[in-house]
Motif scaffolding. Structure first.
Motif, PDB file in Angstrom:
ATOM      1  N   ASP A 163      -8.286   1.788  -1.715  1.00  0.00           N
ATOM      2  CA  ASP A 163      -9.406   1.730  -0.770  1.00  0.00           C
ATOM      3  C   ASP A 163      -8.907   1.473   0.649  1.00  0.00           C
ATOM      4  O   ASP A 163      -9.416   2.068   1.618  1.00  0.00           O
ATOM      5  CB  ASP A 163     -10.387   0.626  -1.185  1.00  0.00           C
ATOM      6  N   TYR A 164      -7.907   0.596   0.772  1.00  0.00           N
ATOM      7  CA  TYR A 164      -7.347   0.298   2.092  1.00  0.00           C
ATOM      8  C   TYR A 164      -6.704   1.543   2.691  1.00  0.00           C
ATOM      9  O   TYR A 164      -6.864   1.828   3.888  1.00  0.00           O
ATOM     10  CB  TYR A 164      -6.321  -0.821   1.965  1.00  0.00           C
ATOM     11  N   GLN A 181      -6.371  -0.841  -6.915  1.00  0.00           N
ATOM     12  CA  GLN A 181      -7.581  -0.201  -6.410  1.00  0.00           C
ATOM     13  C   GLN A 181      -7.890  -0.670  -4.997  1.00  0.00           C
ATOM     14  O   GLN A 181      -8.335   0.131  -4.153  1.00  0.00           O
ATOM     15  CB  GLN A 181      -8.758  -0.499  -7.334  1.00  0.00           C
ATOM     16  N   TRP A 182      -7.641  -1.941  -4.712  1.00  0.00           N
ATOM     17  CA  TRP A 182      -7.856  -2.449  -3.350  1.00  0.00           C
ATOM     18  C   TRP A 182      -6.967  -1.700  -2.356  1.00  0.00           C
ATOM     19  O   TRP A 182      -7.401  -1.323  -1.270  1.00  0.00           O
ATOM     20  CB  TRP A 182      -7.559  -3.948  -3.289  1.00  0.00           C
ATOM     21  N   ASN A 183      -5.702  -1.480  -2.735  1.00  0.00           N
ATOM     22  CA  ASN A 183      -4.785  -0.771  -1.847  1.00  0.00           C
ATOM     23  C   ASN A 183      -5.177   0.694  -1.671  1.00  0.00           C
ATOM     24  O   ASN A 183      -5.000   1.258  -0.586  1.00  0.00           O
ATOM     25  CB  ASN A 183      -3.357  -0.876  -2.384  1.00  0.00           C
ATOM     26  N   TYR A 189       0.820  -1.201   0.000  1.00  0.00           N
ATOM     27  CA  TYR A 189       0.000   0.000   0.000  1.00  0.00           C
ATOM     28  C   TYR A 189       0.859   1.259   0.000  1.00  0.00           C
ATOM     29  O   TYR A 189       0.465   2.284  -0.575  1.00  0.00           O
ATOM     30  CB  TYR A 189      -0.999   0.001   1.163  1.00  0.00           C
ATOM     31  N   ARG A 240       2.267 -10.987  -0.792  1.00  0.00           N
ATOM     32  CA  ARG A 240       1.571 -10.075   0.129  1.00  0.00           C
ATOM     33  C   ARG A 240       0.636 -10.847   1.058  1.00  0.00           C
ATOM     34  O   ARG A 240      -0.051 -11.733   0.622  1.00  0.00           O
ATOM     35  CB  ARG A 240       0.761  -9.063  -0.674  1.00  0.00           C
ATOM     36  N   ARG A 250      -4.969  -3.817 -11.937  1.00  0.00           N
ATOM     37  CA  ARG A 250      -5.892  -2.738 -11.616  1.00  0.00           C
ATOM     38  C   ARG A 250      -6.666  -3.050 -10.333  1.00  0.00           C
ATOM     39  O   ARG A 250      -6.844  -2.185  -9.477  1.00  0.00           O
ATOM     40  CB  ARG A 250      -6.856  -2.523 -12.785  1.00  0.00           C
ATOM     41  N   THR A 251      -7.090  -4.308 -10.184  1.00  0.00           N
ATOM     42  CA  THR A 251      -7.864  -4.695  -9.009  1.00  0.00           C
ATOM     43  C   THR A 251      -7.043  -4.566  -7.736  1.00  0.00           C
ATOM     44  O   THR A 251      -7.520  -4.032  -6.726  1.00  0.00           O
ATOM     45  CB  THR A 251      -8.376  -6.137  -9.164  1.00  0.00           C
ATOM     46  N   SER A 252      -5.786  -5.049  -7.760  1.00  0.00           N
ATOM     47  CA  SER A 252      -4.957  -5.007  -6.549  1.00  0.00           C
ATOM     48  C   SER A 252      -4.585  -3.578  -6.176  1.00  0.00           C
ATOM     49  O   SER A 252      -4.554  -3.220  -4.991  1.00  0.00           O
ATOM     50  CB  SER A 252      -3.697  -5.855  -6.742  1.00  0.00           C
ATOM     51  N   LYS A 259     -10.969  10.276  -4.182  1.00  0.00           N
ATOM     52  CA  LYS A 259     -10.224   9.517  -3.179  1.00  0.00           C
ATOM     53  C   LYS A 259      -8.720   9.666  -3.356  1.00  0.00           C
ATOM     54  O   LYS A 259      -7.989   9.906  -2.397  1.00  0.00           O
ATOM     55  CB  LYS A 259     -10.629   8.044  -3.253  1.00  0.00           C
TER      56      LYS A 259
END
Length: 248
Positions: free
Chosen positions: A193-194, A189-191, A146, A248, A185-187, A217
């Motif tokens: 959001d985290y 975007q997850w970070n 992150y 991870r 892109r998914t990983s 954001k």
């Protein structure tokens, strides 16, 4: 002991060096188109005869704007857009930046005067702790994915483009891929959001109510990270780190 170094604007594009003015605490330097001997002469018709004055202090400096109509801007070249404005006639405005650039509007030109304040004084604590340590305001681990995502988001503005648009998620993926081949892109975007939850920009999933949608954001994350020095230019080394063996 000198505490302030002033570097005048170049007189020509090809000028290799510029005379520096070194000021000790309480010393003053007048700048403008027509100044007393020992002052900083700026030979431009768009600059006031006595445009301003710099005063050195121990670890910072102040500036007086002697113009009657022109606002000056003092930028922090390392602050991702951080700046202060000194209004016409304002006296002894304190400037807190270690590296500063005074921007003088001059008949269509913007003339830079650099001011360096390299002296730092720090509190030296004596004795042991007398209680529980203070919890950090923001707890970030610079070895985690992150943080690399956050560094990639901050990179354009830390590289000296304070108003640069933030990278898209796809651009972040490409930037991280040399050190993180599985980035997607998914990983990413997850970070993101985290990070929004970790830095308390939005409530976590355990909250009773999800709260309002956080618009902008990435902009909020970068603004907070740069404002509180969560990411500095030195931290960009994480973007060139070799791939880690541990997933991870």
């Amino acid at each position: 002991m000198y505490s302030i170094i002033v570097v005048p604007p170049p007189t020509t594009e090809d000028e290799p060096t510029r005379t520096q003015f070194r000021l000790a605490p309480s010393e003053r330097l007048v700048f403008g188109r027509s100044v007393p001997e020992g002052g900083l002469l700026i030979g431009h018709d768009g600059v006031s005869r006595r445009a301003g004055e710099i005063t050195a202090h121990g670890t910072f400096w102040t500036m007086s704007n002697l113009s009657t109509h022109q606002t000056y801007v003092v930028e922090n070249p390392e602050g991702a857009g951080e700046h202060i404005k000194v209004a016409p006639g304002r006296l002894d405005a304190p400037v807190p930046f270690e590296f500063s650039r005074i921007v003088l509007p001059a008949a269509g030109d913007l003339l830079p005067v650099e001011v360096w304040a390299p002296r730092h004084d720090y509190l030296r604590a004596e004795g042991g702790s007398d209680g529980e340590p203070t919890a950090p305001a923001f707890s970030v681990d610079r070895t985690k994915r992150y943080f690399a995502v956050l560094a990639a988001l901050c990179e354009p503005r830390l590289r000296g483009a304070p108003h640069a648009p933030l990278p898209t998620v796809e651009q972040v993926v490409e930037r991280l891929r040399p050190g993180w081949p599985a980035a997607s892109r998914t990983s990413v975007q997850w970070n993101i959001d985290y990070l929004a939850v970790k830095l308390r920009l939005k409530p976590g999933p355990e909250a009773a109510e999800a709260g309002a949608r956080l618009n902008g954001k990435k902009e909020c994350l970068v603004s907070m990270a740069l404002r509180f020095d969560l990411v500095r230019e030195d931290d960009l080394v994480v973007l060139t780190a070799p791939p880690r063996r541990v997933p991870r």
